[in-house]
Structure formats: structure tokens, C-alpha cells
Write a protein that holds these residues in place. Sequence first.
Motif, PDB file in Angstrom:
ATOM      1  N   THR A   1       7.439   7.181  14.675  1.00 28.73           N
ATOM      2  CA  THR A   1       5.917   7.660  14.432  1.00 28.73           C
ATOM      3  C   THR A   1       5.616   7.963  12.956  1.00 28.73           C
ATOM      4  O   THR A   1       6.335   7.494  12.236  1.00 28.73           O
ATOM      5  CB  THR A   1       5.685   9.138  15.199  1.00 28.73           C
ATOM      6  N   TRP A   2       4.476   8.177  12.632  1.00 26.16           N
ATOM      7  CA  TRP A   2       4.174   8.384  11.229  1.00 26.16           C
ATOM      8  C   TRP A   2       3.409   9.742  11.088  1.00 26.16           C
ATOM      9  O   TRP A   2       2.809  10.327  12.162  1.00 26.16           O
ATOM     10  CB  TRP A   2       3.313   7.244  10.721  1.00 26.16           C
ATOM     11  N   SER A   3       3.278  10.313   9.743  1.00 21.49           N
ATOM     12  CA  SER A   3       2.842  11.590   9.712  1.00 21.49           C
ATOM     13  C   SER A   3       2.226  11.744   8.315  1.00 21.49           C
ATOM     14  O   SER A   3       2.721  11.042   7.541  1.00 21.49           O
ATOM     15  CB  SER A   3       4.025  12.686   9.844  1.00 21.49           C
ATOM     16  N   ALA A   4       1.083  12.531   8.191  1.00 21.73           N
ATOM     17  CA  ALA A   4       0.351  12.851   6.996  1.00 21.73           C
ATOM     18  C   ALA A   4       0.902  13.867   6.362  1.00 21.73           C
ATOM     19  O   ALA A   4       0.403  14.358   5.390  1.00 21.73           O
ATOM     20  CB  ALA A   4      -1.027  12.629   6.983  1.00 21.73           C
TER      21      ALA A   4
ATOM     22  N   ASP B   1      17.403  12.658  18.336  1.00 20.63           N
ATOM     23  CA  ASP B   1      18.514  11.658  18.593  1.00 20.63           C
ATOM     24  C   ASP B   1      17.550  10.305  18.784  1.00 20.63           C
ATOM     25  O   ASP B   1      17.951   9.114  18.778  1.00 20.63           O
ATOM     26  CB  ASP B   1      19.205  11.784  19.848  1.00 20.63           C
ATOM     27  N   GLU B   2      16.395  10.131  19.143  1.00 20.81           N
ATOM     28  CA  GLU B   2      15.594   9.079  19.653  1.00 20.81           C
ATOM     29  C   GLU B   2      14.532   8.929  18.736  1.00 20.81           C
ATOM     30  O   GLU B   2      13.765   7.964  18.887  1.00 20.81           O
ATOM     31  CB  GLU B   2      14.988   8.984  21.119  1.00 20.81           C
ATOM     32  N   THR B   3      13.973   9.710  17.777  1.00 21.31           N
ATOM     33  CA  THR B   3      12.863   9.684  17.120  1.00 21.31           C
ATOM     34  C   THR B   3      12.930   9.780  15.364  1.00 21.31           C
ATOM     35  O   THR B   3      13.538  10.486  15.172  1.00 21.31           O
ATOM     36  CB  THR B   3      11.937  10.874  17.475  1.00 21.31           C
ATOM     37  N   LEU B   4      12.455   8.784  15.102  1.00 21.92           N
ATOM     38  CA  LEU B   4      12.175   8.614  13.520  1.00 21.92           C
ATOM     39  C   LEU B   4      10.897   8.984  13.092  1.00 21.92           C
ATOM     40  O   LEU B   4       9.855   8.061  13.687  1.00 21.92           O
ATOM     41  CB  LEU B   4      12.772   7.166  13.095  1.00 21.92           C
ATOM     42  N   GLN B   5      10.433   9.504  12.007  1.00 21.74           N
ATOM     43  CA  GLN B   5       8.972   9.691  11.610  1.00 21.74           C
ATOM     44  C   GLN B   5       9.117   9.159  10.113  1.00 21.74           C
ATOM     45  O   GLN B   5       9.846   9.286   9.467  1.00 21.74           O
ATOM     46  CB  GLN B   5       8.773  11.274  11.671  1.00 21.74           C
ATOM     47  N   VAL B   6       8.078   8.679   9.874  1.00 19.05           N
ATOM     48  CA  VAL B   6       7.699   8.026   8.550  1.00 19.05           C
ATOM     49  C   VAL B   6       6.751   8.813   7.715  1.00 19.05           C
ATOM     50  O   VAL B   6       5.540   9.112   8.379  1.00 19.05           O
ATOM     51  CB  VAL B   6       7.247   6.631   8.638  1.00 19.05           C
ATOM     52  N   ARG B   7       6.782   9.545   6.730  1.00 21.62           N
ATOM     53  CA  ARG B   7       5.844  10.016   5.871  1.00 21.62           C
ATOM     54  C   ARG B   7       5.777   9.226   4.554  1.00 21.62           C
ATOM     55  O   ARG B   7       6.665   8.609   4.085  1.00 21.62           O
ATOM     56  CB  ARG B   7       6.292  11.303   5.272  1.00 21.62           C
ATOM     57  N   GLY B   8       4.558   9.285   4.065  1.00 23.37           N
ATOM     58  CA  GLY B   8       4.350   8.519   2.898  1.00 23.37           C
ATOM     59  C   GLY B   8       2.988   8.881   2.028  1.00 23.37           C
ATOM     60  O   GLY B   8       2.219   9.626   2.679  1.00 23.37           O
ATOM     61  N   LEU B   9       3.149   8.317   0.854  1.00 29.16           N
ATOM     62  CA  LEU B   9       2.033   8.700  -0.032  1.00 29.16           C
ATOM     63  C   LEU B   9       1.371   7.165  -0.365  1.00 29.16           C
ATOM     64  O   LEU B   9       2.275   6.260  -0.561  1.00 29.16           O
ATOM     65  CB  LEU B   9       2.402   9.027  -1.532  1.00 29.16           C
TER      66      LEU B   9
ATOM     67  N   GLY C   1       0.826  -1.252  -0.011  1.00 31.38           N
ATOM     68  CA  GLY C   1      -0.061   0.006   0.034  1.00 31.38           C
ATOM     69  C   GLY C   1       0.910   1.137  -0.097  1.00 31.38           C
ATOM     70  O   GLY C   1       0.239   2.377  -0.310  1.00 31.38           O
ATOM     71  N   LEU C   2       2.153   1.338   0.043  1.00 28.37           N
ATOM     72  CA  LEU C   2       2.983   2.173   0.231  1.00 28.37           C
ATOM     73  C   LEU C   2       3.599   2.716  -1.328  1.00 28.37           C
ATOM     74  O   LEU C   2       4.254   1.810  -1.716  1.00 28.37           O
ATOM     75  CB  LEU C   2       4.032   2.269   1.213  1.00 28.37           C
ATOM     76  N   VAL C   3       3.179   3.809  -1.585  1.00 29.89           N
ATOM     77  CA  VAL C   3       3.631   4.093  -3.069  1.00 29.89           C
ATOM     78  C   VAL C   3       4.869   5.058  -2.962  1.00 29.89           C
ATOM     79  O   VAL C   3       5.866   4.832  -3.831  1.00 29.89           O
ATOM     80  CB  VAL C   3       2.720   4.973  -3.852  1.00 29.89           C
ATOM     81  N   LYS C   4       5.117   6.060  -1.964  1.00 28.54           N
ATOM     82  CA  LYS C   4       6.239   6.817  -2.009  1.00 28.54           C
ATOM     83  C   LYS C   4       6.441   7.193  -0.525  1.00 28.54           C
ATOM     84  O   LYS C   4       5.490   6.987   0.303  1.00 28.54           O
ATOM     85  CB  LYS C   4       6.178   8.516  -2.734  1.00 28.54           C
ATOM     86  N   TYR C   5       7.624   7.314  -0.140  1.00 30.86           N
ATOM     87  CA  TYR C   5       7.966   7.605   1.444  1.00 30.86           C
ATOM     88  C   TYR C   5       9.118   8.442   1.609  1.00 30.86           C
ATOM     89  O   TYR C   5      10.021   8.759   0.711  1.00 30.86           O
ATOM     90  CB  TYR C   5       8.264   5.899   1.919  1.00 30.86           C
ATOM     91  N   GLN C   6       9.249   8.842   2.761  1.00 32.79           N
ATOM     92  CA  GLN C   6      10.411   9.678   3.388  1.00 32.79           C
ATOM     93  C   GLN C   6      10.458   9.428   4.761  1.00 32.79           C
ATOM     94  O   GLN C   6       9.662   9.252   5.473  1.00 32.79           O
ATOM     95  CB  GLN C   6      10.023  11.222   3.070  1.00 32.79           C
ATOM     96  N   PHE C   7      11.848   9.313   5.254  1.00 34.75           N
ATOM     97  CA  PHE C   7      11.983   9.179   6.679  1.00 34.75           C
ATOM     98  C   PHE C   7      12.938  10.442   7.155  1.00 34.75           C
ATOM     99  O   PHE C   7      13.573  11.134   6.608  1.00 34.75           O
ATOM    100  CB  PHE C   7      13.101   8.038   6.888  1.00 34.75           C
TER     101      PHE C   7
END
Length: 450
Positions: free
Chosen positions: A427-430, A386-394, A375-381
Motif C-alpha cells: 500500500t502507500w500512505s501520505a 507479516d504480509e503488508t508493506l507500506q510505501v511512504r514518500g515525498l 517523481g519520487l524525491v524521498k522514500y521510506q518503507f
Amino acid sequence: MKTIELSEARRLVAEGDKMSPADRKRLQQQRLQELVAYARTHSPYLSRLYADVPADFTLTDLPIVQKQDMLEHFDDYVTDRSIHIEDVLVYIDRPVDDKSLFLGQYTALKTSGSTGRPLPMVRDDYHNKIHGQLMAQRLMGGIPPEILSLKHNRSASVIHLANGASSYGAFLRTKAAFPEVADNLIGLSCLDHVGHLVEQLNAFRPAMLTGYPSMLVPLAVEQMKGHLHIDVKLVCTSAEMLTDKDYQVLRDAFRCPVVNNYCMTEGGEVAMTRGSSRLHVNEDWVIVEPVGQDMKPLGPNDQWSAGLLITDLSNYVQPVIRYDVSDVVRIYPSPVDTCNLPCIEIRGRKLDNYTICGQTFGIVGLVTEAEVWPGLVKYQFVQTDDETLQVRGLCAADAEPSQVLGGLSSHLKDFLARHGCTDAKVTWSAEPFIPNKRGGKIPIFVKMQK
């Protein structure tokens, strides 16, 4: 300056397309010998660099050239002693309605600067006509001419609308060169949000759509959702990698030919599609050497490289010979049912590492997971601290973002915990993707500045 008649350029490109791989390799070596001989005679810098290179050299006998070498020694690097870097930069920034050639005989442009200080590139008549024919015959050869007519069709370009960006400069000069069809051309900012781009495209209704894959794929998803409704006859992508998945999304959404050109300011038209998603290397005019971490050529295999070296056999005024590029690629033989030019697959720019909770990982690991995530078409991290990674995606048109992005973030959190990062947060973000402000492209990984 090396010049060529258009009819001769047309003939050479057509002949190279029909040659056997062995004949093309022999022609490649002949053209390399001629280019190096010219560079030794007319470029003070390259004359010194090649002082110990034997007369009967092979490609790997030639030293590797870095971007910084060209920048620091520009006036001695070029083969025309009347060319000076300050004058080139002034020419590049001239008014868009100025159709003059640099010094009356050259064109010039500069790299986007997305990976550092922009590099000005001067191109002679020989390069321009050869690469123009590569575009006309190999990339656009199967496209009906009426589709390419700006007199009868509107064209929209989703690009970086900034002075100095090569794509924007080309767009403005096209409008200035053809004032009678200027209203049929529109430039849209790749920094704009997708919703506004959809509104503008619905109002303009283009028949041709061009731009970066990272911006055209989100628009394709909007087309499939029914928010964008344009009748596109041709989609042209360049400047970024176009994956098989991206290619299929564009085809499914717009139901028209999709062409892709792997080009660069320094090397010109390196490879292009020929009726499918596969990129075929124009090896009769451009030499591509995949290299390992030690900068040694990998040889005839299809393993992923750590970078590549580019040689443009057509630019005699600013020779590009074994020029270091950080793209990660692999080369493989052409399938028997297509043209016999070898194929190249681009994974993207050389991926670095990231450190989270004191542990260092390769970004390629994130990419490997995201590429196959359902279901993931495009993405960015985005690393926010220092402790947090966010996933953004289309996400795909029929997918729920909270499930797709939420599932991937949970999966990556478990992965980090298994490798000693129990305090890591994923985490993830729209929110929209974060572009590179200098180049307008979408990087895979962004580290937020504190």
C-alpha cells in the motif's frame, strides 16, 4: 595530550590539499606509525591488542576495533589514565552555558545512539584544530565570510532537539558562547511536521539553513511549491547521505551554494564537498577502508562495500584505528577538473533483509527501485505486518502523489507476486516519515512492532 598551534594546523591542512596522491599516501603512513606508537605506549588496551603487531606493520596488520570494544574497555582504551567513562558522561551532560574543557584540556561528545548504546568520544587539541581547519579551508573555503557571519545573518538548524544528541549540544553551546547573536540562531525539531517547520521558517527568515538531508529536501520541495519563501544564501547538510538527486533539488529550490560534510562522532570530518555534489575524502587525516562481507579491504576499485573501517590520524587521546562502521560506500578517483582528493559515495547504513509472506528479500532491492522511480524525491518503507508493506514518500513539486506512490506500490506488489508472495499487500500512505526516536534521522525501512 597532543597539542598544536592553530597556525601550524592551518599550514598542515593547506599543504595536504596541494600534495600529490603519492605524497599524501606516504604522509598517511607516517602519521599512522606515529599514532600507533603513541597508542601502544599510553593505552593499556591497545598495547595488549597490538602485542603481536610487527614494528614495520602495514595498515592491514592492525586488528579491527568495534564500538563495543571501546565501550567495554573505555578506561583502559583511552591514553590518559585520568579519564574515566563516568566522568566523561557527566561532562557531556553539563549545563549548556558551561564552557569549561573536560579535565581542563579536552572536549567530549557522544554518538546519537541510533544504532545502540551511545559511545562517548574524547577529543584532544590536536584533533579539534586539525578538523576545524578541514572545515574552514576545504568545506567552507569558497563561501564568502559575510555569509557565515551570525552577526549579519540568521541561521536555522533542523536537528534532533534532544539532550545528548551531538548536533543539539553543539547548537546550544554555540548560542551560549555567542550571547550577542543568540537571537539569530533557531533550532527546529526534525520530528516536527513539515507544515509547522514551514511556518516557523517563514517567520524567522534565515539566510543559512542546516540539518539532515531527509528534512531539508522536503523543505526544498515546499520552497518550489511556493509554500516556503525564504531567501537562503547557504545550505549545509550532514549526518546522512546526500544523493546527487537531493543535491540538485536543494540547489534548484534555494539557488545558493549547498555544502555537505560526511562526518561522524568517532572519526570527525571524513569527507566533504568542494564546490559540487561530490564528497572528497580528507585522506591526509582520515583513512577510509571499504571492506567486503569478510571484513577484508576491497582494494583500489569502485565497487560498493559491505561496510568500512575508519582511522582518524589526529585523535591521540581516544585513538580511532580501523574502527568498524556499517556505512555502505564506494571510493573512486577524483575527476581531473577538481582537487585530487579521492571521492566517496555513500549509499547509507548497511541494509538488512526483510521477510514478507515467509520469503526473505534484501532491502537494497527496494532502494534500487525507489532511487529511479519517476517523481519520487524521498522514500521510506514500513512493514506493518507479516504480509503488508507500506510505501511512504515525498514527491516532486509537480508530481501527483497518488500516481507516484500508487505506481511504485503496484510495481512492488507485482515484483513480490512473481517471487512467490502472491498474498503480499503493498500500500502507500501520505503520512509523514517515521523517524528514529533516538537519533532523529529517517530510516529507509521500518518494521512496526506488534
